[in-house]
Design a protein around this motif. Structure first.
Motif, PDB file in Angstrom:
ATOM      1  N   THR A  38       0.807  -1.219   0.000  1.00  0.00           N
ATOM      2  CA  THR A  38       0.000   0.000   0.000  1.00  0.00           C
ATOM      3  C   THR A  38       0.842   1.272   0.000  1.00  0.00           C
ATOM      4  O   THR A  38       0.461   2.275  -0.618  1.00  0.00           O
ATOM      5  CB  THR A  38      -0.944   0.004   1.214  1.00  0.00           C
ATOM      6  OG1 THR A  38      -1.684  -1.211   1.238  1.00  0.00           O
ATOM      7  CG2 THR A  38      -1.906   1.178   1.160  1.00  0.00           C
ATOM      8  N   VAL A  42       0.139   4.819  -2.000  1.00  0.00           N
ATOM      9  CA  VAL A  42      -0.102   6.129  -1.388  1.00  0.00           C
ATOM     10  C   VAL A  42       0.823   7.165  -2.015  1.00  0.00           C
ATOM     11  O   VAL A  42       0.407   8.297  -2.307  1.00  0.00           O
ATOM     12  CB  VAL A  42       0.116   6.062   0.139  1.00  0.00           C
ATOM     13  CG1 VAL A  42      -0.056   7.448   0.764  1.00  0.00           C
ATOM     14  CG2 VAL A  42      -0.852   5.076   0.780  1.00  0.00           C
ATOM     15  N   LEU A  95       0.388   4.008  11.654  1.00  0.00           N
ATOM     16  CA  LEU A  95      -0.630   3.842  10.621  1.00  0.00           C
ATOM     17  C   LEU A  95      -1.876   4.655  10.926  1.00  0.00           C
ATOM     18  O   LEU A  95      -2.523   5.186  10.014  1.00  0.00           O
ATOM     19  CB  LEU A  95      -0.985   2.360  10.459  1.00  0.00           C
ATOM     20  CG  LEU A  95       0.089   1.505   9.773  1.00  0.00           C
ATOM     21  CD1 LEU A  95      -0.335   0.043   9.728  1.00  0.00           C
ATOM     22  CD2 LEU A  95       0.352   2.015   8.360  1.00  0.00           C
ATOM     23  N   ALA A  96      -2.213   4.765  12.198  1.00  0.00           N
ATOM     24  CA  ALA A  96      -3.373   5.582  12.566  1.00  0.00           C
ATOM     25  C   ALA A  96      -3.155   7.040  12.157  1.00  0.00           C
ATOM     26  O   ALA A  96      -4.074   7.699  11.643  1.00  0.00           O
ATOM     27  CB  ALA A  96      -3.626   5.480  14.070  1.00  0.00           C
ATOM     28  N   VAL A  99      -3.424   7.266   8.323  1.00  0.00           N
ATOM     29  CA  VAL A  99      -4.823   7.161   7.901  1.00  0.00           C
ATOM     30  C   VAL A  99      -5.553   8.474   8.156  1.00  0.00           C
ATOM     31  O   VAL A  99      -6.304   8.972   7.297  1.00  0.00           O
ATOM     32  CB  VAL A  99      -5.526   6.003   8.638  1.00  0.00           C
ATOM     33  CG1 VAL A  99      -7.048   6.081   8.439  1.00  0.00           C
ATOM     34  CG2 VAL A  99      -5.000   4.668   8.133  1.00  0.00           C
ATOM     35  N   ILE A 102      -4.570  10.958   5.543  1.00  0.00           N
ATOM     36  CA  ILE A 102      -5.164  10.648   4.242  1.00  0.00           C
ATOM     37  C   ILE A 102      -6.635  11.049   4.214  1.00  0.00           C
ATOM     38  O   ILE A 102      -7.125  11.633   3.229  1.00  0.00           O
ATOM     39  CB  ILE A 102      -5.009   9.142   3.936  1.00  0.00           C
ATOM     40  CG1 ILE A 102      -3.541   8.807   3.657  1.00  0.00           C
ATOM     41  CG2 ILE A 102      -5.868   8.747   2.735  1.00  0.00           C
ATOM     42  CD1 ILE A 102      -3.268   7.325   3.517  1.00  0.00           C
ATOM     43  N   LEU A 103      -7.342  10.771   5.281  1.00  0.00           N
ATOM     44  CA  LEU A 103      -8.784  11.058   5.311  1.00  0.00           C
ATOM     45  C   LEU A 103      -9.081  12.549   5.227  1.00  0.00           C
ATOM     46  O   LEU A 103     -10.091  12.955   4.636  1.00  0.00           O
ATOM     47  CB  LEU A 103      -9.404  10.460   6.574  1.00  0.00           C
ATOM     48  CG  LEU A 103      -9.462   8.919   6.623  1.00  0.00           C
ATOM     49  CD1 LEU A 103     -10.025   8.451   7.955  1.00  0.00           C
ATOM     50  CD2 LEU A 103     -10.279   8.369   5.463  1.00  0.00           C
ATOM     51  N   ALA A 175      -6.885   4.215   2.628  1.00  0.00           N
ATOM     52  CA  ALA A 175      -7.066   4.282   4.081  1.00  0.00           C
ATOM     53  C   ALA A 175      -7.567   2.953   4.621  1.00  0.00           C
ATOM     54  O   ALA A 175      -7.165   2.520   5.708  1.00  0.00           O
ATOM     55  CB  ALA A 175      -8.029   5.408   4.434  1.00  0.00           C
ATOM     56  N   VAL A 176      -8.437   2.281   3.863  1.00  0.00           N
ATOM     57  CA  VAL A 176      -8.958   0.981   4.289  1.00  0.00           C
ATOM     58  C   VAL A 176      -7.824  -0.024   4.436  1.00  0.00           C
ATOM     59  O   VAL A 176      -7.740  -0.773   5.418  1.00  0.00           O
ATOM     60  CB  VAL A 176     -10.010   0.467   3.279  1.00  0.00           C
ATOM     61  CG1 VAL A 176     -10.433  -0.961   3.629  1.00  0.00           C
ATOM     62  CG2 VAL A 176     -11.218   1.386   3.254  1.00  0.00           C
ATOM     63  N   LEU A 178      -4.615   0.579   4.966  1.00  0.00           N
ATOM     64  CA  LEU A 178      -3.741   0.915   6.095  1.00  0.00           C
ATOM     65  C   LEU A 178      -4.424   0.641   7.434  1.00  0.00           C
ATOM     66  O   LEU A 178      -3.769   0.238   8.401  1.00  0.00           O
ATOM     67  CB  LEU A 178      -3.318   2.378   6.001  1.00  0.00           C
ATOM     68  CG  LEU A 178      -2.415   2.729   4.811  1.00  0.00           C
ATOM     69  CD1 LEU A 178      -2.016   4.199   4.847  1.00  0.00           C
ATOM     70  CD2 LEU A 178      -1.163   1.843   4.792  1.00  0.00           C
ATOM     71  N   VAL A 179      -5.744   0.843   7.496  1.00  0.00           N
ATOM     72  CA  VAL A 179      -6.474   0.499   8.721  1.00  0.00           C
ATOM     73  C   VAL A 179      -6.367  -1.001   8.991  1.00  0.00           C
ATOM     74  O   VAL A 179      -6.151  -1.430  10.128  1.00  0.00           O
ATOM     75  CB  VAL A 179      -7.944   0.930   8.614  1.00  0.00           C
ATOM     76  CG1 VAL A 179      -8.781   0.267   9.713  1.00  0.00           C
ATOM     77  CG2 VAL A 179      -8.070   2.441   8.716  1.00  0.00           C
TER      78      VAL A 179
END
Length: 433
Positions: A38, A42, A95-96, A99, A102-103, A175-176, A178-179
């Motif tokens: 991923t 990105v 990662l949080a 994410v 990104i969001l 984002a999905v 990485l979550v």
């Protein structure tokens, strides 16, 4: 002293502890496969520069050159289970943050690089420490089978399941994906958390005021590796082999995918690379039985010979079938080498040096890979792609000769005798099958 504080004692050597470590390794490598696929995607969403996109992978792998030695030294100073858990938490947190950025669409390229660097650093510390904790949770006469399970599982999760899963998740959203990776690292943390006992090296003074500093520990570890002639030679030949393998991997796409000589489609190329993983799982799974039947020296020499075949095949032929067979064989040799060498190292290296030896080993193996890839790129540019395979195969022949000389030496036999003599009686409980 309570027996619960004795590393490698009855409270740490158990089926439950090994299974928890095994589960943590499986979940971690699955998350690694998702995340490593991923991160470049990105980068592509931020820039269309190939060099800048490659920077994400560089940032993620650079910590192996920077931190392998400190990671090994730290693993010998602290509770190893706690260190693995801390690194899992750090990866989930990193990662949080990515994410979230990104969001809200505020992730700069530098921020992605920073996140990739942190993820790679945590991987270095966690993976190096995991190798040093394995001998603390299993009976020593089960070392081969334990490393076989770990190596086969890690290969399958990281190379077979993780990347395709990452592709599917990334299709739903970066984002999905990485979550999902963050959830995986959190799951690995909880898997390791159920282990019982303490995992600090019994031979290191720890945080006492008169304990040597981290730099002194690193120097001591390098000195130990240098003085252990057989292990040092095996470590160096493994590093050289990793560099040759990286050179093959760096240019095989140009050679294989049409209009290259093998004339493969992208999907067929994916199957060719997947053959490495197939071979790796088979080789790792078969290594304990092969070692019992043929002996370590034969397995190690045959493993290095199989890598030579892998490297030489595309230099000799452009037949997809022959190259695919050689690729499976090379993957099998890699898996068998990893299991056989890792178990011998775990039996021969004292607990207080295990982390530092693992750090030097990882630095040699992983650190040689970017050098091999760089050499391959220059050779392909200045001469041609086939010259890369010829050069790597020629170097691997020399590596094979050094391996044969080492494993047939009296010193290797003495090392095997000492390693076998270090077997401890298998505890009546728990039962190991």
């Amino acid at each position: 002293m309570d027996s619960d504080t004795q590393p490698g004692g009855p409270t740490t050597v158990s089926t439950r502890n090994f299974n928890a470590l095994w589960a943590g390794a499986a979940i971690t490598n699955l998350a690694d496969g998702v995340v490593k696929l991923t991160l470049p995607l990105v980068a592509v969403s931020i820039t269309d520069s190939p060099a800048l996109v490659a920077g994400a992978t560089l940032a993620n792998t650079l910590p192996w050159l920077l931190f392998a030695l400190p990671a090994g030294a730290l693993a010998d100073r602290v509770d190893r289970r706690h260190l693995i858990m801390t690194m899992a938490a750090a990866r989930a947190l990193a990662l949080a943050v990515l994410v979230g950025a990104i969001l809200v669409d505020v992730l700069p390229l530098a921020g992605l690089y920073a996140g990739a660097l942190l993820l790679g650093t945590a991987e270095v510390f966690a993976d190096t420490t995991r190798m040093s904790i394995v001998p603390m949770v299993i009976p020593r006469n089960r070392m081969e089978s334990a490393f076989a399970k770990l190596t086969a599982t890690e290969t399958a999760a990281n190379e077979f399941i993780g990347p395709p899963l990452g592709g599917l998740l990334a299709a739903a959203g970066l984002a999905v994906a990485l979550v999902a990776g963050g959830i995986g690292y959190a799951g690995a943390l909880f898997a390791v958390a159920v282990m019982t006992g303490h995992y600090r090296s019994s031979g290191h003074p720890g945080p006492a005021a008169n304990a040597p500093g981290l730099r002194a520990d690193i120097r001591e570890g390098i000195r130990y590796v240098w003085q252990a002639r057989v292990l040092r030679t095996l470590l160096l030949v493994a590093g050289a082999a990793s560099g040759c393998w990286a050179a093959w991997l760096a240019v095989i796409a140009v050679y294989a995918i049409a209009p290259g000589p093998m004339n493969l489609s992208r999907a067929e190329y994916g199957l060719l690379i997947g053959a490495l993983g197939v071979g790796g799982v088979v080789g790792a799974s078969a290594a304990p039985a092969l070692t019992r039947r043929l002996g370590r020296r034969v397995v190690l020499a045959a493993s290095m010979a199989s890598l030579t075949v892998l490297l030489a095949a595309p230099a000799i032929t452009s037949s997809p079938r022959l190259v695919a067979v050689a690729t499976v064989l090379g993957g099998a040799g890699s898996g068998a080498w990893n299991v056989t060498y890792s178990s011998l190292r775990a039996l021969a290296v004292p607990d207080e040096m295990m982390g530092r030896y693992s750090g030097v080993s990882r630095l040699t193996s992983w650190g040689s890979m970017p050098l091999g890839a760089l050499a391959a790129g220059l050779t392909a540019e200045l001469i041609n792609v086939r010259a890369v395979f010829w050069g790597a195969a020629a170097l691997c022949v020399l590596v094979l000769a050094a391996t044969l000389r080492t494993v047939t030496s009296p010193e290797f036999r003495q090392l095997e005798v000492r390693a076998t003599a270090s077997y401890e009686p298998e505890p009546a409980r728990p039962h190991w099958s």
